[in-house]
Design an enzyme around this catalytic site. Structure first.
Site, short mmCIF file in Angstrom:
data_model
loop_
_atom_site.label_atom_id
_atom_site.label_comp_id
_atom_site.label_asym_id
_atom_site.label_seq_id
_atom_site.Cartn_x
_atom_site.Cartn_y
_atom_site.Cartn_z
N GLU A 315 0.81 -1.22 0.00
CA GLU A 315 0.00 0.00 0.00
C GLU A 315 0.84 1.27 0.00
O GLU A 315 0.60 2.19 0.77
CB GLU A 315 -0.96 0.01 1.20
CG GLU A 315 -1.94 -1.16 1.17
CD GLU A 315 -2.94 -1.15 2.32
OE1 GLU A 315 -4.07 -1.55 2.09
OE2 GLU A 315 -2.57 -0.74 3.44
N ASP A 389 -8.43 -8.76 4.35
CA ASP A 389 -8.11 -7.65 5.26
C ASP A 389 -9.15 -7.49 6.36
O ASP A 389 -9.98 -6.58 6.30
CB ASP A 389 -8.00 -6.35 4.46
CG ASP A 389 -7.40 -5.22 5.28
OD1 ASP A 389 -6.87 -5.49 6.36
OD2 ASP A 389 -7.47 -4.06 4.82
N GLU A 417 -12.37 -1.90 12.14
CA GLU A 417 -12.28 -1.20 10.86
C GLU A 417 -13.41 -1.60 9.91
O GLU A 417 -14.02 -0.75 9.27
CB GLU A 417 -10.93 -1.49 10.21
CG GLU A 417 -10.79 -0.91 8.81
CD GLU A 417 -9.43 -1.18 8.18
OE1 GLU A 417 -8.57 -1.80 8.83
OE2 GLU A 417 -9.23 -0.78 7.02
#
Lengths: 727, 727
Positions: A315, A389, A417
């Site tokens: 990323e 993820d 998240e």
């Protein structure tokens, strides 16, 4: 003022009043700050008397800073729970003795430790014995920190109203490195943080040491967490400058007494960014020399520094790949710099690159499997539980079991998240257990993820488990008192993954919320079902990564056309008029090939794939028949969305019935959280059902209330200020 | 659990223990959350008995939400301070009666109000009288909110141990709009905030209403603050969308009971940004229509909404100037939209433009003076106290007194943007008073700034005072307990600017820190000198704007070459080999011409300019002789820097001697703050002296320790993560 020697009514009034004056507001009450170390008064007379008898005279041998912590904790806990002045006695008089092995009289040491092997410095023993006709309890271990762990265990027994008579408890951690990962930036923004800002006030460090730093360490020690990575894996190189290292040192000095080491996330390009070098190529001598010098500098100030955590070539983060080198070359360079000082490298396997023409879930395996055996002994490769993820549910990462010669560290996410942020009441214990107990079949049946991670399957020398912290500056630490249970469960499982998530939930509930048996049962039930409920209203049947973009708040199955295909939702659910799901079977991207047999074959065939992973591995027609229910895929999908949302309503109802047994302030606050949770579960349901219906073109099953708004209403909702944004 | 009916030793133990269990940590203690509403137990027996006699039976008439607040506050305060169950009696039995005028028996009303004129809804009367031989106290006013103010006044008398016998206190606010300005962004970042993040948790509003919102309102009401602007003047247009307005409404509903109105900062280009219009030109009918509709929408949900605060055509913010219109045209358009609902516009005069070839300190006057008389009656022009930007010391803005036909609202900064952030212990009471008591001479001698602001000089219909908040999510609200005094002082002075800063400091100290007379004296002395001390080690003799760039943390007199000249330091101090200072006299930019005579002439001549403003108005040679001391300018400058830093050492020493009288946790935390303060005062001194010496090329006066490091050491210090960044 807190000295408890006073008697008589006048003194009583004084104390009573000072109690009130300490209340935080008119509606004084439990604000959640004390976590599970609440130590509420034991109101049951006989129970209290019984504990008092055993615990009113205690002695802590030694005078290390950890001994002082133990003394302080016992004084506080016993005063609170037993309501009398705790007495730190002479050793001979004490019915509770806390001492490390070296401090024990030989005879007692021999008796107590008979048949026990203290493998680590953290192993502790709680041992009941009789002396001169008096029942006594000994807490011991090789080190003072071990006795601190034992002390918290004993306190937990009292907090959960268990017997402390004739104990013979020997406990050894199954995993050696048990750490929180704080994704905290130096400006106090917490990436994926939903509980306020970072608790580290970098600007006022090193001078200003909040009591909260101590309370953080107490909470961690009480569940066996022995380290913390202070800063975000998307690391600011400034953390390694002298300006920040003196701040890190100040925190390390607080945490040391509690058995916690400090670790730092480092940016791989630090030699260039703050070191003045022209390269960060791990094969260049000047780069290694820079890291060696930096490590020396750190250890000169923090002798027990834990080591580095690295997110590299992922990323946008720099890494050895920028210089044509492998992850092993990058990790080993850092490992070489840290090794002389006893430090470790935690190297993340969360890598995926746009350039690679390979499906995202497969990339970590492809990248790291070939590197197996190439890492230095003080490197742990840190692997997220699933291959994508931190979704509400993922199959295990295929890396678990794939690297017999490389210890893999588990990375769980405690912060939510992808789980609705801090207003969704989700107890993650069952999720952690689901992952840990999954069989990789790496060495045949019984090769669970837990055995990979604790090092027993492949006889690794080190083992680790990391939890991405859900802690912030909110008064109640986690933005929602119920979510403290996830911090707690992470720590308990990192110490002992054989504990059940239910017993952990029960302990936590008694220690944090109430002692009423009926209420505890209700809460434990509510917690235990909460994760499955969340999967239902968010991502049933193996759906994943359909949250709104960037912040991941709320539903966004319609997200498409982002910078990368594998950041979109449509890439993952692949809904069309025919059906839905990602074909990762051999007819598709063949991600199943990365698993061992018989898991591989089982996942390759929809009829043997567990229903909870159906759409993760297969693209199936809308009319596909779901085995367990006989429903069509469309009807089952809709059914689960509605089921999930109605389960949240039921949770909220259950909660509302707990009022008599919960502190009023805490109850009122949590009730508001449940209101949000209910609204948002319905929002998820309605948005996803509307969206998928636009492909399935099938009616809702009979009896279901249609979504409240048309699809574009949900698609037009925007949340530019949702908390926890990434960099 | 807080019911105080228990007696006997067993119950005593229970309460004693529950007190302990409520402690926030092992080192339980005062964490500063309760502010000045601490209500500590009155330990002096006779004092307590005397207050108890008068206050043990009270009655609050009526049952409005404000009455409930009063009842709650009295119960809490009296229980805490007096240690007995406060009794809400029948009216006839009560020795303390809280009732609005309409609720009073006619005879009592007539007696009590005889000779008093209740001009505003907020005026209150505290009136002692006898009835049936019993001494009684009445708190009354036209509205329930007035009686709430009176209640806090009575509580303050008790908290400061004053007599409550035979009272006859009539109080009327001198200023009508008394508001905090929160520079809080919707992502919870606080611009120029040094106490954590915004206390508004926008993401969880409107559902989640923290107790803290109530405690915020209590604190404000207790000092007479009657409104709050929730968001940053650098406004996000989203605040006016339905998504946010429902959150605003939720806060307004909390604050209403406490007499606080909610206001919003609005972006002038909102019609374009969120309204879909192609222009925000205030002369276009569709723009006015949009604002009218928006106002209607707001008032439908929040009937007592206060109005808008606008920063326009300043530092990049849009404004009427973008369309060739004046500030008056912009403000009046908004005022027209708000007028039917009773709302006001607070239009900031803090404007300066790069394009204008005029010195920055002169621009606000040049822009607004010609507009005098052009504003609608519900517009207040909000003027910062000085002509630059919240420096440690500035002369007054020349706008005060320059606009007989336009009411000017004072804007003070409570947060310490240019005053060392929250680790510099600066009590701002004397600064506020210095400004308010400055004579503008607008209508001859005695035309003080206070009289301009309270509207008495020019007979304005409305008047206002705003304080830029220093409040954040830190547990102690202001990042440093001593700085709570500035929030307190702002509120007290906004209600009554004739109070002395010393009496305010004394009240605050007794209510917040200690009752020990000796300790109170020490603290008040420390507070009273703290601002002058800060000026000395930062910006003596009229220096200004020499902080480091952007974040304004620490010294940066060397700052140059920024996007705008008037953002640099060198522009403001103009040090060179000849001398130092900004010539704003007639020989320079002639800013003095904006003041009335005789101030103008006095400031035009260095020999009659007050020394504290010398370098603000004059560029003087290094050997210029300072009248008060006979020293050369260079020696005086250095002397003051050293004086300031050594005064901070003395403050810290004074503080250290207070240990016996201050709560241990609070004492320990504040001691750490003083350590930072001492270090940073020396840093300021050394950096500035080194830098100016490089121009003056003169030695330090004898006996002074030279700076610890060479100049470039200070110049190379970087703080990219300093808190409170601007947008």
């Amino acid at each position: 003022m807190n000295k408890l020697k006073v008697t008589g009514v006048l003194a009583c009034i004084v104390l009573l009043v000072s109690h009130l004056s300490h209340a935080s507001s008119i509606l004084s009450g439990d604000d959640g700050y004390r976590l599970w170390l609440k130590y509420d008064y034991i109101s049951h007379l006989e129970q209290r008397a019984s504990y008092s008898q055993q615990l009113s005279h205690w002695h802590v041998a030694g005078n290390s800073s950890t001994d002082k912590v133990i003394r302080q904790e016992l004084t506080y806990a016993f005063s609170s729970m037993l309501g009398n002045q705790a007495v730190d006695s002479q050793q001979g008089d004490a019915s509770l003795l806390v001492a490390n092995l070296a401090e024990l009289p030989e005879a007692l040491r021999n008796n107590a430790t008979d048949g026990k092997e203290f493998k680590t410095d953290e192993d502790y023993l709680i041992y009941g014995f009789s002396e001169n006709g008096q029942k006594k309890v000994l807490i011991t271990g090789k080190t003072d920190v071990a006795t601190l762990y034992g002390t918290y265990h004993l306190l937990r027994l009292v907090q959960t109203r268990q017997s402390i008579v004739s104990l013979n408890i020997f406990s050894s951690p199954k995993i050696s490195v048990r750490v929180l990962n704080h994704w905290d930036n130096l400006d106090r923004h917490v990436e994926r943080g939903y509980a306020g800002q970072s608790i580290w006030d970098w600007h006022k460090l090193p001078e200003l040491i909040y009591q909260r730093y101590h309370d953080y360490a107490r909470a961690n020690a009480s569940v066996g967490i022995n380290g913390t990575v202070l800063n975000n894996v998307n690391a600011d190189p400034l953390i390694l400058t002298p300006q920040y290292l003196e701040k890190v040192k100040a925190l390390a000095e607080v945490f040391r007494s509690y058995g916690m080491k400090v670790y730092l996330s480092v940016k791989f390009s630090s030699p260039q960014l703050i070191g003045g070098l022209e390269t960060s190529d791990p094969t260049k001598p000047e780069v290694l020399a820079w890291w060696k010098q930096k490590s020396k500098e750190i250890y000169a100030e923090i002798p027990d520094f834990g080591g580095f955590l690295v997110k590299a070539n992922s990323e946008g983060q720099p890494g050895p790949g920028d210089f044509g080198r492998t992850h092993a070359q990058g990790a080993n360079m850092l490992a070489e710099a840290l090794a002389p000082h006893g430090g470790i490298v935690m190297w993340r396997a969360f890598v995926y690159a746009n350039e690679k023409n390979e499906e995202r879930s497969k990339q970590a395996y492809s990248e790291f499997k070939p590197l197996d055996g190439k890492f230095l002994p003080n490197v742990l490769v840190q692997v997220k539980n699933g291959p994508i993820d931190f979704q509400p549910r993922e199959p295990i990462s295929p890396l678990f079991g794939a690297t017999p010669n490389t210890p893999l560290m588990m990375e769980f996410q405690i912060t939510q998240e992808y789980l609705g942020f801090s207003t969704h009441n989700v107890y993650l214990g069952p999720m952690y257990k689901e992952v840990l107990s999954t069989d990789t079949y790496a060495k045949g049946k019984g090769s669970t993820v837990a055995k990979v991670v604790d090092g027993s399957l492949f006889q690794n020398n080190i083992s680790g488990m990391a939890g991405v912290s859900n802690i912030g500056s909110d008064r109640n630490w986690t933005g929602n008192v119920l979510l403290q249970s996830n911090w707690y469960a992470f720590g308990r499982l990192a110490w002992d993954h054989e504990l059940s998530s239910e017993e952990i939930a029960q302990e936590w509930t008694q220690m944090t919320l109430t002692q009423n048996t009926q209420a505890v049962d209700k809460i434990v039930n509510l917690l235990m079902s909460s994760r499955e409920t969340t999967v239902n209203y968010m991502t049933p049947l193996g759906l994943h990564h359909i949250m709104d973009e960037g912040h991941h708040y709320g539903p966004g199955p319609w997200i498409k056309d982002l910078g990368r295909e594998d950041w979109t939702s449509v890439y993952y659910h692949k809904a069309d008029e025919q059906g839905i799901g990602f074909d990762r079977s051999p007819s598709g991207v063949n991600a199943v090939a990365q698993y061992h047999e018989p898991l591989r074959s089982r996942l390759a065939d929809p009829s043997t794939t567990p229903e909870e992973f159906l759409l993760w591995f297969h693209h199936l027609p809308w009319d596909y028949s779901i085995k367990s229910s006989g429903r069509s895929l469309w009807n089952e999908l809709v059914h689960r969305y509605y089921q999930g949302a109605s389960e949240v309503e039921e949770m909220a109802k259950q909660w509302s019935e707990l009022q008599p047994w919960i502190d009023p302030l805490l109850f009122a606050q949590q009730t508001m959280v449940f209101n949000i949770h209910q609204q948002e579960a319905k929002w998820w349901r309605d948005a996803c059902v509307s969206y998928f219906q636009s492909f399935a073109k099938r009616p809702l099953p009979d009896g279901l209330t249609p979504p409240a708004h048309p699809l574009d209403y949900y698609q037009n909702m925007k949340f530019p200020n949702a908390p926890g944004r990434g960099d």
